[in-house]
Enzyme design. Structure first.
Site, short mmCIF file in Angstrom:
data_model
loop_
_atom_site.label_atom_id
_atom_site.label_comp_id
_atom_site.label_asym_id
_atom_site.label_seq_id
_atom_site.Cartn_x
_atom_site.Cartn_y
_atom_site.Cartn_z
N LYS A 188 39.30 66.54 99.52
CA LYS A 188 38.43 66.75 100.68
C LYS A 188 39.13 67.63 101.73
O LYS A 188 38.57 68.61 102.20
CB LYS A 188 38.03 65.40 101.31
CG LYS A 188 37.23 64.52 100.34
CD LYS A 188 36.80 63.22 100.96
CE LYS A 188 37.93 62.27 101.26
NZ LYS A 188 38.70 61.85 100.08
N THR A 189 40.39 67.28 102.06
CA THR A 189 41.14 68.06 103.05
C THR A 189 41.40 69.47 102.51
O THR A 189 41.30 70.46 103.24
CB THR A 189 42.50 67.36 103.33
OG1 THR A 189 42.24 65.98 103.56
CG2 THR A 189 43.20 67.98 104.51
N ARG B 87 45.79 64.25 93.37
CA ARG B 87 47.00 63.85 94.12
C ARG B 87 47.92 63.03 93.24
O ARG B 87 49.14 63.19 93.26
CB ARG B 87 46.61 63.05 95.38
CG ARG B 87 47.85 62.58 96.14
CD ARG B 87 47.50 61.81 97.39
NE ARG B 87 46.92 62.66 98.39
CZ ARG B 87 45.96 62.28 99.23
NH1 ARG B 87 45.49 61.05 99.17
NH2 ARG B 87 45.49 63.11 100.12
N THR C 281 35.77 58.50 102.99
CA THR C 281 35.78 57.78 101.72
C THR C 281 34.60 56.81 101.70
O THR C 281 34.33 56.18 100.69
CB THR C 281 37.08 56.96 101.59
OG1 THR C 281 37.28 56.23 102.80
CG2 THR C 281 38.28 57.84 101.34
N ASP D 64 38.88 63.96 109.57
CA ASP D 64 39.02 63.08 108.40
C ASP D 64 38.60 61.66 108.81
O ASP D 64 38.65 61.33 109.99
CB ASP D 64 40.48 63.10 107.94
CG ASP D 64 40.62 62.66 106.49
OD1 ASP D 64 39.58 62.46 105.83
OD2 ASP D 64 41.76 62.53 106.03
P1 ADP Z 1 41.76 64.06 100.09
O1 ADP Z 1 41.65 64.79 101.40
O2 ADP Z 1 40.45 63.94 99.38
O3 ADP Z 1 42.46 62.73 100.20
P2 ADP Z 1 43.55 66.24 99.38
O4 ADP Z 1 42.69 67.40 99.73
O5 ADP Z 1 44.64 65.91 100.34
O6 ADP Z 1 42.66 64.94 99.09
O7 ADP Z 1 44.13 66.53 97.91
C1 ADP Z 1 45.31 65.93 97.43
C2 ADP Z 1 46.15 66.92 96.66
O8 ADP Z 1 45.52 67.17 95.41
C3 ADP Z 1 46.27 68.28 97.37
O9 ADP Z 1 47.57 68.45 97.84
C4 ADP Z 1 45.97 69.32 96.29
O10 ADP Z 1 47.16 69.95 95.92
C5 ADP Z 1 45.47 68.56 95.11
N1 ADP Z 1 44.08 68.89 94.78
C6 ADP Z 1 42.98 68.23 95.20
N2 ADP Z 1 41.88 68.75 94.66
C7 ADP Z 1 42.27 69.77 93.88
C8 ADP Z 1 41.57 70.69 93.04
N3 ADP Z 1 40.24 70.63 92.89
N4 ADP Z 1 42.28 71.62 92.37
C9 ADP Z 1 43.63 71.66 92.50
N5 ADP Z 1 44.34 70.80 93.27
C10 ADP Z 1 43.69 69.86 93.95
#
Ligand code: ADP
Length: 342
Positions: free
Chosen positions: A67-68, A220, A161, A112
Site C-alpha cells: 500500500k505504501t 514484505r 488494513t 496510513d
Molecule cells: P504496506 O504499506 O501494505 O504494509 P509496503 O508498501 O510497505 O506494504 O510493502 C512492503 C515491502 O514489500 C516494500 O518494501 C516493497 O519492497 C515490497 N513490495 C510490496 N509490494 C510489492 C510489489 N507489488 N512488487 C514488488 N515489491 C513489493
C-alpha cells in the site's frame, strides 16, 4: 533483538534502508495486482494529459502487500511530491491543518491507517478533499468564529488494513478505491528474484520457488526471509541460497513449509483444543493466544482465512476441516489435553 519474520511490526533502521533500496519506484517494477495497475495507469495518464490533480485514492489490504509502495509509486508516476503520515500521528486539528495548508499544488498526501483518524480530523479532511478548503476556528469563547481557508489542490491517498472501519462520509470522498490481495507464488518469485539482484544475494531458481511458497503471499515477508536466508547461506553454506538452505533456514526461524509460524498454529490449536473448533470471539481468542487483537485481526487471520484454515462467522472464528487435517486432529474427539479437563 531477534527479528520476527512473520509479523507486522516496524523495522529497524538498517532494515528500513534496505527496504528503501528494494521498494519499487515505478509501476513497471510493481509485481502482480495487474487490474489495479492497469486502472491506475489509465487514471494517471488521463489526469496528466488534462494537467489536473489525480482523484483521491483509497487502498485497502493486509499489511506488507504494497500500500505504501503504491502511494510513492503514484507520486513518482505523477511527478509529484509526497507527504506521508499515519493517522495515529495526527492528534489535533492543527496537526492536519499544518500539512494541508503547506502542501504544494498537485502533490500527494498519504495517510496510513486512515481508519484510525479521529472524527474531528475526519471531518476536516473530507471538506479538504471535496472543496479544497478547511474550516478554521479563530478566537476563543463567545467571540470564536469559523472561517473557511482555501488550500492547494492535492491528491489524498488513504491506506488501511480495515476498510470496513472507515467512516462512510470519508470513504465516499475517494474517487478511486482499490483493494490489494495476497500475491500468487509466481508473482512472489519475480519479487524475490528482483530483490536478490538488488541486495546481491545468490539464490537458485528452485530456492526461489520454495521460498515463494512460504512467504504468506506477502512481499514484505518474502524480502525479510530472503535477507535471513542469505545470512544462513553465507555462514552455514557456500553463499548460495539453495532449497536445502531454505528448508533448514525456515526450520530455524520456526516457519513451516506453508509459511505458517508458531502463532498461526497456536491460534488453530487453541480454537480446536479449548473451543471445540469454535465459534470463538476475536477478543477471547486474542487473549487466549496472548497476541494483540489488531495483530490477530489484521495480520494472522487474513492469511489463515485465505488458506482455508479459518472462517469468520457472525458468532466468531471457527477452524475448518483443513485445519484439523493440518494439525492431524480428528474433529470428533476432543484433544487429549482437553479430555483431561473433564
Ligand atoms: P504496506 O504499506 O501494505 O504494509 P509496503 O508498501 O510497505 O506494504 O510493502 C512492503 C515491502 O514489500 C516494500 O518494501 C516493497 O519492497 C515490497 N513490495 C510490496 N509490494 C510489492 C510489489 N507489488 N512488487 C514488488 N515489491 C513489493
Amino acid at each position: 533483538m531477534e527479528e520476527r519474520i512473520v509479523t507486522n511490526q516496524e523495522h529497524t533502521l538498517d532494515q528500513k534502508l534496505q527496504d528503501d533500496l528494494i521498494r519499487p519506484k515505478f509501476l513497471k517494477d510493481f509485481q502482480g495486482q495487474q487490474e489495479l495497475k492497469d486502472n491506475l495507469k489509465i487514471f494517471i495518464t488521463a489526469s496528466k494529459d488534462r494537467e489536473q490533480t489525480l482523484d483521491h485514492v483509497f487502498i485497502s489490504g493486509p499489511p506488507g502487500l504494497g500500500k505504501t509502495t503504491l502511494a510513492s509509486i503514484i507520486a513518482n508516476e505523477m511527478d509529484a511530491e509526497i507527504k506521508m503520515t499515519s493517522a495515529p500521528a495526527l492528534e489535533k486539528p492543527k496537526d492536519l491543518a499544518g500539512i494541508l495548508t503547506t502542501i504544494k499544488e498537485g502533490s500527494i498526501f498519504f495517510i496510513d491507517e486512515i481508519h484510525r483518524l479521529r472524527p474531528v480530523l475526519e471531518e476536516m479532511l473530507y471538506i479538504a478533499m471535496e472543496d479544497f478548503e478547511i474550516d478554521w476556528v479563530i478566537g476563543q469563547g463567545p467571540a470564536a468564529r469559523t472561517i473557511r481557508v482555501p488550500i492547494p489542490q492535492f491528491t489524498m491517498i488513504g491506506a488501511t488494513t480495515k476498510a470496513g472501519k472507515v467512516a462512510a462520509p470519508l470513504y465516499t470522498r475517494f474517487g478511486i478505491t482499490s483493494r490489494i490481495g495476497f500475491y500468487q507464488e509466481e508473482e512472489l518469485q519475480h519479487i524475490i528474484s528482483r530483490s536478490a539482484r538488488i541486495i546481491g544475494a545468490s539464490i537458485s531458481d528452485e530456492a526461489v520457488v520454495t521460498l515463494s511458497r512460504c512467504s504468506r503471499g506477502t512481499p514484505r515477508i518474502a524480502n525479510r526471509l530472503l535477507r535471513r536466508l542469505r545470512d544462513y547461506a553465507e555462514v552455514l553454506g557456500d553463499g548460495i541460497i539453495t532449497p536445502a538452505i531454505v528448508t533448514d533456514g525456515l526450520e530455524r526461524l520456526g516457519i513451516d513449509h506453508h509459511g505458517l509460524d508458531a502463532l498461526d498454529i497456536r491460534i488453530l490449536e487453541t480454537i480446536i483444543d479449548f473451543y471445540h473448533g469454535g465459534p470463538v470471539g476475536a477478543e477471547t481468542l486474542a487473549i487466549s493466544v496472548g497476541e494483540a487483537i489488531e495483530s490477530l485481526e489484521d495480520f494472522y487471520e487474513p492469511y489463515l482465512i485465505q488458506k482455508g484454515y479459518l472462517k469468520r462467522t457472525p458468532r466468531g472464528r471457527m477452524v475448518t476441516e483443513k485445519a484439523y487435517e493440518l494439525l492431524h486432529r480428528s474433529n470428533k474427539e476432543p484433544h487429549e489435553d482437553q479430555r483431561l479437563l473433564f
